[in-house]
Scaffold this motif. Sequence first.
Motif, PDB file in Angstrom:
ATOM      1  N   ILE A  31     -28.564  12.389   1.509  1.00 36.00           N
ATOM      2  CA  ILE A  31     -28.222  11.972   2.939  1.00 36.00           C
ATOM      3  C   ILE A  31     -27.256  13.054   3.693  1.00 36.00           C
ATOM      4  N   THR A  32     -26.064  13.417   2.748  1.00 35.86           N
ATOM      5  CA  THR A  32     -25.040  13.982   3.351  1.00 35.86           C
ATOM      6  C   THR A  32     -24.937  15.389   3.062  1.00 35.86           C
ATOM      7  N   GLY A  33     -25.655  15.752   1.998  1.00 39.30           N
ATOM      8  CA  GLY A  33     -25.567  17.102   1.338  1.00 39.30           C
ATOM      9  C   GLY A  33     -24.216  17.155   0.492  1.00 39.30           C
ATOM     10  N   LEU A  34     -23.361  16.169   0.310  1.00 35.79           N
ATOM     11  CA  LEU A  34     -22.041  16.170  -0.351  1.00 35.79           C
ATOM     12  C   LEU A  34     -22.504  15.802  -1.844  1.00 35.79           C
ATOM     13  N   ASP A  35     -21.666  16.716  -2.607  1.00 38.37           N
ATOM     14  CA  ASP A  35     -21.926  16.267  -4.334  1.00 38.37           C
ATOM     15  C   ASP A  35     -20.577  15.943  -4.584  1.00 38.37           C
ATOM     16  N   VAL A  36     -20.374  14.421  -4.924  1.00 39.28           N
ATOM     17  CA  VAL A  36     -18.796  14.065  -5.013  1.00 39.28           C
ATOM     18  C   VAL A  36     -18.330  14.414  -6.118  1.00 39.28           C
ATOM     19  N   THR A  37     -19.032  15.094  -7.077  1.00 40.86           N
ATOM     20  CA  THR A  37     -18.539  15.492  -8.230  1.00 40.86           C
ATOM     21  C   THR A  37     -17.853  17.106  -8.230  1.00 40.86           C
ATOM     22  N   ILE A  38     -17.931  17.450  -6.889  1.00 42.41           N
ATOM     23  CA  ILE A  38     -17.169  18.672  -6.532  1.00 42.41           C
ATOM     24  C   ILE A  38     -15.975  18.378  -5.677  1.00 42.41           C
ATOM     25  N   PRO A  39     -14.734  18.871  -6.090  1.00 46.14           N
ATOM     26  CA  PRO A  39     -13.785  18.395  -5.390  1.00 46.14           C
ATOM     27  C   PRO A  39     -13.678  18.512  -4.026  1.00 46.14           C
ATOM     28  N   ARG A  40     -14.173  19.539  -3.402  1.00 42.98           N
ATOM     29  CA  ARG A  40     -14.121  19.640  -1.878  1.00 42.98           C
ATOM     30  C   ARG A  40     -14.789  18.641  -1.198  1.00 42.98           C
TER      31      ARG A  40
ATOM     32  N   ALA B 207     -15.846  15.949  -2.688  1.00 45.33           N
ATOM     33  CA  ALA B 207     -15.273  14.495  -2.948  1.00 45.33           C
ATOM     34  C   ALA B 207     -14.173  14.005  -1.936  1.00 45.33           C
ATOM     35  N   ALA B 208     -13.283  15.067  -1.569  1.00 41.26           N
ATOM     36  CA  ALA B 208     -12.300  14.809  -0.592  1.00 41.26           C
ATOM     37  C   ALA B 208     -12.827  14.526   0.731  1.00 41.26           C
ATOM     38  N   ILE B 209     -13.923  15.251   1.115  1.00 34.94           N
ATOM     39  CA  ILE B 209     -14.522  14.797   2.634  1.00 34.94           C
ATOM     40  C   ILE B 209     -15.034  13.420   2.426  1.00 34.94           C
ATOM     41  N   ALA B 210     -15.936  13.189   1.353  1.00 32.76           N
ATOM     42  CA  ALA B 210     -16.377  11.890   1.310  1.00 32.76           C
ATOM     43  C   ALA B 210     -15.254  10.796   1.220  1.00 32.76           C
ATOM     44  N   LEU B 211     -14.357  10.987   0.442  1.00 28.79           N
ATOM     45  CA  LEU B 211     -13.226  10.056   0.456  1.00 28.79           C
ATOM     46  C   LEU B 211     -12.631   9.563   1.781  1.00 28.79           C
TER      47      LEU B 211
ATOM     48  N   VAL C  13       0.936  -1.141  -0.058  1.00 26.00           N
ATOM     49  CA  VAL C  13       0.020   0.149   0.007  1.00 26.00           C
ATOM     50  C   VAL C  13       0.774   1.213   0.079  1.00 26.00           C
ATOM     51  N   ASN C  14       0.700   2.145  -0.978  1.00 22.73           N
ATOM     52  CA  ASN C  14       1.579   3.208  -1.118  1.00 22.73           C
ATOM     53  C   ASN C  14       0.719   4.556  -0.444  1.00 22.73           C
ATOM     54  N   LEU C  15       1.466   5.713  -0.263  1.00 22.73           N
ATOM     55  CA  LEU C  15       0.854   6.754   0.410  1.00 22.73           C
ATOM     56  C   LEU C  15      -0.363   7.281  -0.396  1.00 22.73           C
ATOM     57  N   LYS C  16      -0.255   7.232  -1.687  1.00 25.76           N
ATOM     58  CA  LYS C  16      -1.549   7.513  -2.624  1.00 25.76           C
ATOM     59  C   LYS C  16      -2.778   6.803  -2.235  1.00 25.76           C
ATOM     60  N   GLU C  17      -2.567   5.554  -2.249  1.00 26.01           N
ATOM     61  CA  GLU C  17      -3.759   4.612  -1.896  1.00 26.01           C
ATOM     62  C   GLU C  17      -3.928   4.655  -0.477  1.00 26.01           C
ATOM     63  N   GLY C  18      -3.217   5.078   0.429  1.00 25.13           N
ATOM     64  CA  GLY C  18      -3.495   5.092   1.958  1.00 25.13           C
ATOM     65  C   GLY C  18      -4.015   6.290   2.486  1.00 25.13           C
ATOM     66  N   PHE C  19      -3.747   7.221   1.590  1.00 24.78           N
ATOM     67  CA  PHE C  19      -3.831   8.597   2.026  1.00 24.78           C
ATOM     68  C   PHE C  19      -5.254   8.828   2.925  1.00 24.78           C
ATOM     69  N   ALA C  20      -6.098   8.405   2.370  1.00 24.64           N
ATOM     70  CA  ALA C  20      -7.756   8.945   2.964  1.00 24.64           C
ATOM     71  C   ALA C  20      -7.842   8.087   4.275  1.00 24.64           C
ATOM     72  N   ALA C  21      -7.234   7.050   4.447  1.00 27.29           N
ATOM     73  CA  ALA C  21      -7.289   6.375   5.755  1.00 27.29           C
ATOM     74  C   ALA C  21      -6.460   7.009   6.696  1.00 27.29           C
ATOM     75  N   ILE C  22      -5.246   7.320   6.301  1.00 26.42           N
ATOM     76  CA  ILE C  22      -4.304   8.028   7.296  1.00 26.42           C
ATOM     77  C   ILE C  22      -5.026   9.223   7.661  1.00 26.42           C
TER      78      ILE C  22
ATOM     79  N   GLU D  40     -21.865  16.998  10.937  1.00 25.03           N
ATOM     80  CA  GLU D  40     -21.786  18.355  10.441  1.00 25.03           C
ATOM     81  C   GLU D  40     -21.143  18.002   8.899  1.00 25.03           C
ATOM     82  N   LEU D  41     -20.620  17.055   8.698  1.00 30.64           N
ATOM     83  CA  LEU D  41     -20.084  16.590   7.372  1.00 30.64           C
ATOM     84  C   LEU D  41     -21.068  15.536   6.561  1.00 30.64           C
ATOM     85  N   LEU D  42     -21.181  14.680   7.157  1.00 30.65           N
ATOM     86  CA  LEU D  42     -21.972  13.308   6.729  1.00 30.65           C
ATOM     87  C   LEU D  42     -23.389  13.392   7.025  1.00 30.65           C
TER      88      LEU D  42
END
Length: 375
Positions: A351-360, A362-366, A270-279, A294-296
């Motif tokens: 449910i969340t108010g998050l649109d994953v086509t928007i980068p911000r 998407a980052a929160i959801a990821l 597992v490299n950093l790019k693959e594991g970044f979200a979990a970190i 507040e986010l989800l």
Amino acid sequence: MNDPLWHELLERVRQDTPQLLNDFIAELAQLEGYAHGRVPVSDLTGTAEQVFDLFLRRLYTAEHMADESSLPDALGRRRARQGLRVDQFTEAVRINFRVLWRALHRAAQPDLTGVLMDYGERVLDVVERYATEVQRSFLNETGEMARSRRTARERALTKLFSGHADDDDVSAIATVLGMRDDGEFELMAIPTNVITDGLEQSFSTLEAHSYEDEQMTYVFRHRRTLISLVDELPELAGGYISKVDGLSQVSRAAALAKHLGELHPGRPAVNLKEGFAAIARTAMETLISGFEHELLGDFVSSVGEKPNERLKRLATTIAAYLENGSVQEAADSLYVHRNTVFKRLQSFHDITGLDVTIPRDAAIALILTQDTQQY
């Protein structure tokens, strides 16, 4: 036994010493390990003279066979320290015997050949005793040097992975490990319980060093252009850092690779790019605990609560979409229709108010759906 003819033969050999030494040096100069100045010529000449003198003294009478010369021990140790291989050193001892026998044979001509035959067994005994003494000393010193190198290597690795090595320490560690302190490295953190004897032995063939702590074995080496540790150690679970700038950064890379492996148990390299979200998820967990809504929104009602099947499907779909970057590719990877992906993305937004086509968003959801994807 005091045989005047045998003594005469040995005296002829002693008179022939210059030729004997020339023959020995000439043959030795052709031998790998001795041919390129590793052993100084003055050392070779002086030692050869002493060795042949020892032979003649031991051949002279049976009593000399019992002498306790320190020469074989000193010579064996010195050659080991000069870096000769055991096969090179053993061949030099054989040359000693061949040259001595030729000198004895020359000296016996024409009238003492029978005497030489009578004392042939003594010659073999003397040479065999010398060979045993000098080889034992060589091997003992080689073993001691190996133990010393292992100890120095283990200490260097312990200091390096402690994270407390200063610049002077790193420079010394690099010398012990045979590495460049300013080089580029790659590192893998592999669960120690999967390391077999065969796998551990393969590390040296990969020109890699390894260090083990309680849970992980860290394998690192100078970074290569064409082939990586992942290529040479495929399918091994754990974390992987592909580029470490300088030996001083190895301990930090090890901690990061270990964390990647622990967050993704069973997954290979597992490299950093693959594991970044979990970190990122674990790093902010304490900070935002109790405020995930507040986010989800109601996507996960409380931290650690096992989500239902619908929420799992949504999380899996979000992950597939974010990984592939398109609805169609996400659908193909999940073996569902693209309209199904659209509907799940819309449900996630409701449910969340998050649109994953928007980068911000998407980052929160990821980052914040990591736990949900693991159920």
